[in-house]
Design an enzyme around this catalytic site. Structure first.
Site, PDB file in Angstrom:
ATOM      1  NE  ARG A  83       0.675   7.233  15.714  1.00  0.00           N
ATOM      2  CZ  ARG A  83       0.743   7.741  14.839  1.00  0.00           C
ATOM      3  NH1 ARG A  83       1.381   8.591  14.496  1.00  0.00           N
ATOM      4  NH2 ARG A  83      -0.639   7.222  14.030  1.00  0.00           N
ATOM      5  CG  HIS A 122      -1.568   3.258  10.801  1.00  0.00           C
ATOM      6  ND1 HIS A 122      -2.549   3.464  11.699  1.00  0.00           N
ATOM      7  CD2 HIS A 122      -1.070   4.829  10.088  1.00  0.00           C
ATOM      8  CE1 HIS A 122      -2.978   5.035  11.903  1.00  0.00           C
ATOM      9  NE2 HIS A 122      -1.999   5.256  10.964  1.00  0.00           N
ATOM     10  CD  GLN A 130      -3.901   6.408   7.703  1.00  0.00           C
ATOM     11  OE1 GLN A 130      -3.781   6.911   9.066  1.00  0.00           O
ATOM     12  NE2 GLN A 130      -4.976   6.097   6.599  1.00  0.00           N
ATOM     13  CG  ASP A 172       3.799   5.395   4.617  1.00  0.00           C
ATOM     14  OD1 ASP A 172       3.203   7.416   4.968  1.00  0.00           O
ATOM     15  OD2 ASP A 172       3.391   4.765   5.296  1.00  0.00           O
ATOM     16  CB  CYS A 191      -1.176   7.218   5.625  1.00  0.00           C
ATOM     17  SG  CYS A 191      -0.080   6.877   6.257  1.00  0.00           S
ATOM     18  NE  ARG A 194      -7.095   7.220  10.646  1.00  0.00           N
ATOM     19  CZ  ARG A 194      -5.531   8.014  11.212  1.00  0.00           C
ATOM     20  NH1 ARG A 194      -4.846   8.390  10.963  1.00  0.00           N
ATOM     21  NH2 ARG A 194      -5.121   7.405  12.390  1.00  0.00           N
TER      22      ARG A 194
HETATM   23  N1   CP Z   1      -1.812   8.631   8.993  1.00  0.00           N
HETATM   24  C1   CP Z   1      -1.380   9.288  10.955  1.00  0.00           C
HETATM   25  O1   CP Z   1      -1.762   8.088  10.885  1.00  0.00           O
HETATM   26  O2   CP Z   1      -1.144  10.441  10.609  1.00  0.00           O
HETATM   27  P1   CP Z   1      -0.714  10.897  12.338  1.00  0.00           P
HETATM   28  O3   CP Z   1       0.859  10.075  11.893  1.00  0.00           O
HETATM   29  O4   CP Z   1      -0.020  12.854  12.350  1.00  0.00           O
HETATM   30  O5   CP Z   1      -1.437  10.891  13.372  1.00  0.00           O
HETATM   31  N1  NVA Z   2       5.011   4.371   8.233  1.00  0.00           N
HETATM   32  C1  NVA Z   2       4.517   5.732   8.536  1.00  0.00           C
HETATM   33  C2  NVA Z   2       3.293   5.951   8.871  1.00  0.00           C
HETATM   34  C3  NVA Z   2       2.938   7.086   9.651  1.00  0.00           C
HETATM   35  C4  NVA Z   2       1.834   7.439  10.252  1.00  0.00           C
HETATM   36  C5  NVA Z   2       5.046   5.500  10.053  1.00  0.00           C
HETATM   37  O1  NVA Z   2       5.571   4.897  10.388  1.00  0.00           O
HETATM   38  O2  NVA Z   2       6.002   6.291  10.569  1.00  0.00           O
END
Ligand code: CP
Ligand code: NVA
Length: 309
Positions: free
Chosen positions: A108, A135, A138, A227, A267, A293
């Protein structure tokens, strides 16, 4: 060996294969508890190395369970404890060590370029666990959840996104193209997808509509996604941006424009973009969505290892 970086670069038939495998696997382990291993232990002896440059709860936990249920194990590295983050070691050398010690790498990251750089030097698969532009794990999992709940291929459903044009939406757009489903995007004019994404839409698909009236976007929807308005590392004037999204808040009145049996997905984590009485309503399937997931990421791992049934 296959990488899993962006949905747009993965053939549609492979994405479908991952979902089909996840359906089968989920069904087959109904009676097993979280840490019990799937029959055949397909990733026995394999180590998944994870690294998070941004916060995570769900992705971290679901990859942990995913690799464990396949018979492997996982180790999470803290970027601030590596030489890499302090400029003391190159991506090239870090990638070599990761490849020698581990069997897959989940990253990430705050920089899309880093995924590509690691890919260049790794001899093990890399999985994108969220980047500024996408993402993918997800959204693939969300396609699974939609089909599980609606019991129909997603190509037969009207999907709506109401909110910011962010990484999660970019992956949903790629999914709309790969799985050929109708996608209505409701967002303020100022926050529509970037030029690159608009071009990608134009070149690939005529099933995506961008609307600046949330009611029009919600009309006839089978699924409404949302989101956070402010994503991690979003360098904006937060209160200004939030006020520009006021009209786009998901509430009961907005949900009433959708089909009667419309479901709400998010998400997580959530902000103020959805009212509590929608988020905690029967229409909201966010907890099931989060749990799925695990199942889809197992099949993503198997795809990366060239072991999909
Ligand atoms: N939805 C998601 O990716 O959650 P986290 O940021 O907690 O991993
Ligand atoms: N769009 C959000 C998703 C988190 C899972 C972010 O990037 O913070």
């Amino acid at each position: 060996m296959k990488h899993f970086i962006n949905l747009k670069d993965i053939p549609a038939k492979d994405l479908r294969k991952i979902i089909t495998d996840a359906k089968k696997r989920k069904r087959q382990r109904k009676k097993l508890s979280n840490l019990e291993v799937d029959k055949g232990s397909p990733l026995k002896g394999k180590l998944l190395i994870q690294m998070f440059e941004k916060s995570s709860l769900r992705t971290r936990l679901s990859f942990y369970l995913a690799i464990k249920q396949l018979g492997g194990s996982t180790l999470t590295l803290r970027p601030d404890e590596l030489h890499l983050s302090k400029g003391g070691e190159s991506i090239q050398d870090t990638a070599k060590i990761l490849s020698n010690f581990g069997n897959a790498f989940m990253l990430r990251t705050s920089k899309d370029k880093k995924l590509e750089e690691f890919k260049k030097y790794l001899s093990i698969p890399i999985i994108n666990g969220l980047s500024p532009s996408s993402h993918p794990t997800q959204i693939l999992s969300d396609i699974f959840t939609v089909e599980e709940i609606k019991n129909k291929p997603i190509s037969k459903l009207n999907i709506t996104w109401i909110g910011d044009s962010n990484n999660v939406l970019n992956s949903l757009i790629a999914a709309s193209i790969k799985f050929s489903f109708k996608l209505s995007i409701g967002c303020p004019t100022k926050y529509q997808p970037s030029k690159i994404i608009m071009k990608y839409i134009k070149n690939n698909n005529n099933k995506i509509r961008i609307l600046h009236d949330p009611k029009k976007a919600a009309k006839g929807a089978d699924v409404i996604f949302s989101d956070k308005v402010i994503s991690m590392n979003d360098k904006v004037n937060k209160s200004k941006k939030l006020s520009q999204f006021k009209k786009f808040k998901i509430n009961k009145s907005l949900m009433s424009f959708a089909k009667k049996n419309c479901i709400f997905l998010h998400c997580l984590p959530r902000g103020k973009e959805v009212e509590e009485d929608v988020f905690l309503s029967k229409k909201s399937k966010v907890w099931q969505q989060a749990l799925n997931r695990v199942h889809v990421q197992k099949s993503i791992l198997l795809y990366c290892f060239g072991k999909l049934r």
